[in-house]
Design an enzyme around this catalytic site. Structure first.
Site, PDB file in Angstrom:
ATOM      1  NE  ARG A 165      65.134  84.182 -22.181  1.00  0.00           N
ATOM      2  CZ  ARG A 165      65.183  84.940 -23.275  1.00  0.00           C
ATOM      3  NH1 ARG A 165      64.284  84.820 -24.235  1.00  0.00           N
ATOM      4  NH2 ARG A 165      66.146  85.832 -23.426  1.00  0.00           N
ATOM      5  CE  LYS A 225      69.909  84.372 -24.526  1.00  0.00           C
ATOM      6  NZ  LYS A 225      70.100  83.983 -25.920  1.00  0.00           N
ATOM      7  CD  GLU A 265      64.937  79.118 -31.222  1.00  0.00           C
ATOM      8  OE1 GLU A 265      64.842  80.336 -31.011  1.00  0.00           O
ATOM      9  OE2 GLU A 265      65.113  78.299 -30.317  1.00  0.00           O
TER      10      GLU A 265
HETATM   11  N1  PLP Z   1      66.151  82.255 -29.937  1.00  0.00           N
HETATM   12  C1  PLP Z   1      67.419  82.050 -29.587  1.00  0.00           C
HETATM   13  C2  PLP Z   1      68.003  80.720 -29.836  1.00  0.00           C
HETATM   14  C3  PLP Z   1      68.158  83.083 -28.990  1.00  0.00           C
HETATM   15  O1  PLP Z   1      69.425  82.891 -28.657  1.00  0.00           O
HETATM   16  C4  PLP Z   1      67.552  84.331 -28.783  1.00  0.00           C
HETATM   17  C5  PLP Z   1      68.289  85.422 -28.149  1.00  0.00           C
HETATM   18  O2  PLP Z   1      68.179  85.703 -27.011  1.00  0.00           O
HETATM   19  C6  PLP Z   1      66.222  84.502 -29.170  1.00  0.00           C
HETATM   20  C7  PLP Z   1      65.552  83.452 -29.741  1.00  0.00           C
HETATM   21  C8  PLP Z   1      65.535  85.808 -28.962  1.00  0.00           C
HETATM   22  O3  PLP Z   1      65.177  85.986 -27.623  1.00  0.00           O
HETATM   23  P1  PLP Z   1      65.036  87.437 -27.001  1.00  0.00           P
HETATM   24  O4  PLP Z   1      64.042  88.157 -27.828  1.00  0.00           O
HETATM   25  O5  PLP Z   1      64.538  87.176 -25.625  1.00  0.00           O
HETATM   26  O6  PLP Z   1      66.373  88.048 -27.048  1.00  0.00           O
HETATM   27  C1  COI Z   2      70.433  87.773 -27.889  1.00  0.00           C
HETATM   28  O1  COI Z   2      69.705  88.133 -28.820  1.00  0.00           O
HETATM   29  O2  COI Z   2      70.576  88.452 -26.882  1.00  0.00           O
HETATM   30  C2  COI Z   2      71.145  86.509 -27.934  1.00  0.00           C
HETATM   31  O3  COI Z   2      71.525  86.038 -26.914  1.00  0.00           O
HETATM   32  C3  COI Z   2      71.403  85.862 -29.223  1.00  0.00           C
HETATM   33  C4  COI Z   2      72.849  85.608 -29.470  1.00  0.00           C
HETATM   34  C5  COI Z   2      72.930  84.791 -30.694  1.00  0.00           C
HETATM   35  C6  COI Z   2      73.647  86.859 -29.596  1.00  0.00           C
END
Ligand code: PLP
Ligand code: COI
Length: 341
Positions: free
Chosen positions: A82, A184, A220
């Site tokens: 990612r 991200k 989301e």
């Molecule tokens: N959506 C957003 C906008 C996020 O910042 C995050 C955090 O990383 C997620 C979803 C969840 O992603 P992950 O499960 O890869 O941490």
């Molecule tokens: C994460 O879950 O790692 C993120 O980057 C989300 C952030 C809002 C802390």
């Protein structure tokens, strides 16, 4: 190795400086081999591309202590992929998966005294990030970049841990159609700051963003994907090109199907459907699974049948199985757990 004297069980989700961080530099078309350093400050030009045009991307991961005392990270290959997708979209150089995973291992190893002990509810949060560092004044990408990883011990993202939260439907959009919602990039979070401050001022824990084109579909929150449970125990998650492909969500959908034998659906979810769901949760690395008890739509409350006291039963099972896999209580699918030796 002796752990630091930290009140692990009372940590919130905040920054604490730890001993070592990793830095690699991209210059003249290539990455150097990277190294661990002690200085937590960064010096750069006043005109650095990241300061003027927000050319920055990041990841979020965690290191865990398992029940039998090993230190592990969860599916770092997916974060590496990612991160590479984010880099390509932001005209930044791709870091190899090998170097990414090596940097994570080095930072966890060097800060092992900060990896919270098993059973404390805390984890070591890892923040890999990259930014354009050379001076740029016309709008164009940088040519020199830094990639860094730091670590900080954290507790629950939402105060109260597993207590259900209340969220509001935001009037702001998080991501444009064909924009950067699926990567991200720091810019996605910059534009959510005003919305989250407003939500907090109004007494809400988070924002629910709708799709910017029709504002009829659920996207989301500012930092997590949604999971919904139907009254007949189906696990539903929104499908959209403008949300972040959460590693946690992808893992939970697998856990739901393969470990719990539940039916799963990744599809468009209309806001109008929410009143019919039994449970709702936010999932992400920081959020783990945070149950949602109430959704406020401009004063109109949707109360999930699971209530404001505790997680719904399916959310609870998903939570226990996922954290069980991460902490070594439940056998992990092949390749999900990366041990730090
Ligand atoms: N959506 C957003 C906008 C996020 O910042 C995050 C955090 O990383 C997620 C979803 C969840 O992603 P992950 O499960 O890869 O941490
Ligand atoms: C994460 O879950 O790692 C993120 O980057 C989300 C952030 C809002 C802390």
């Amino acid at each position: 190795m002796e752990k630091k004297n930290i009140d692990w069980s009372n940590l919130g989700f905040g920054y604490m400086e730890t001993d070592k961080r990793y830095v690699a530099t991209y210059k003249d078309g290539k990455w150097d081999e990277g190294k661990l350093i002690s200085d937590s400050y960064i010096t750069m030009s006043e005109c650095a591309c990241v300061l003027q045009y927000a050319q920055t991307i990041f990841e979020g991961m965690k290191a865990y202590t398992t029940q039998d005392g090993r230190t592990v990270v969860f599916r770092p290959d997916l974060n590496a992929k990612r991160f590479a997708d984010s880099a390509r979209r932001m005209e930044m150089p791709v870091l190899s998966e090998e170097q990414y995973i090596d940097s994570i291992k080095q930072v966890v190893k060097a800060n092992e005294a900060y990896v919270p002990p098993y059973g404390t509810g805390a984890t070591l949060y890892l923040r890999p990030y990259m930014f354009g560092i050379n001076p740029v004044i016309g709008v164009k990408p940088a040519t020199e970049f830094q990639y860094r990883v730091f670590a900080t011990p954290v507790g629950p993202y939402f105060k109260g841990g597993a207590k259900p939260i209340t969220i509001k439907v935001s009037d702001y959009d998080r991501a444009a159609p064909r924009g950067t919602g699926n990567i991200k990039a720091g810019l996605n979070y910059a534009m959510s700051l005003h919305a989250i401050v407003e939500a907090h001022e109004q007494g809400f824990d988070e924002n629910m963003y709708l799709d910017p084109q029709t504002r009829r579909k659920v996207e989301e929150t500012g930092g997590a994907n949604f999971l919904f449970i139907t009254k007949d125990n189906k696990v539903v998650t929104p499908k959209s090109d403008s949300i972040l492909p959460s590693v946690t969500r992808r893992s939970l959908m697998y856990v739901a199907k393969e470990y719990l034998g539940l039916e799963t659906e990744e599809r468009e979810v209309y806001f109008d459907e929410i009143k019919d769901f039994a449970e709702c949760g936010l999932c992400g690395t920081a959020a783990v699974i945070s149950p949602v008890g109430k959704i406020n739509d401009h004063g109109k409350e949707i109360c999930l049948p699971s209530g404001m006291e505790k997680m719904g039963p399916i959310t609870q099972k998903l939570y226990e199985t996922l954290t069980g896999i991460q902490m070594g209580l439940v056998e992990a699918p092949e390749g999900w757990i990366c041990e730090i030796k």
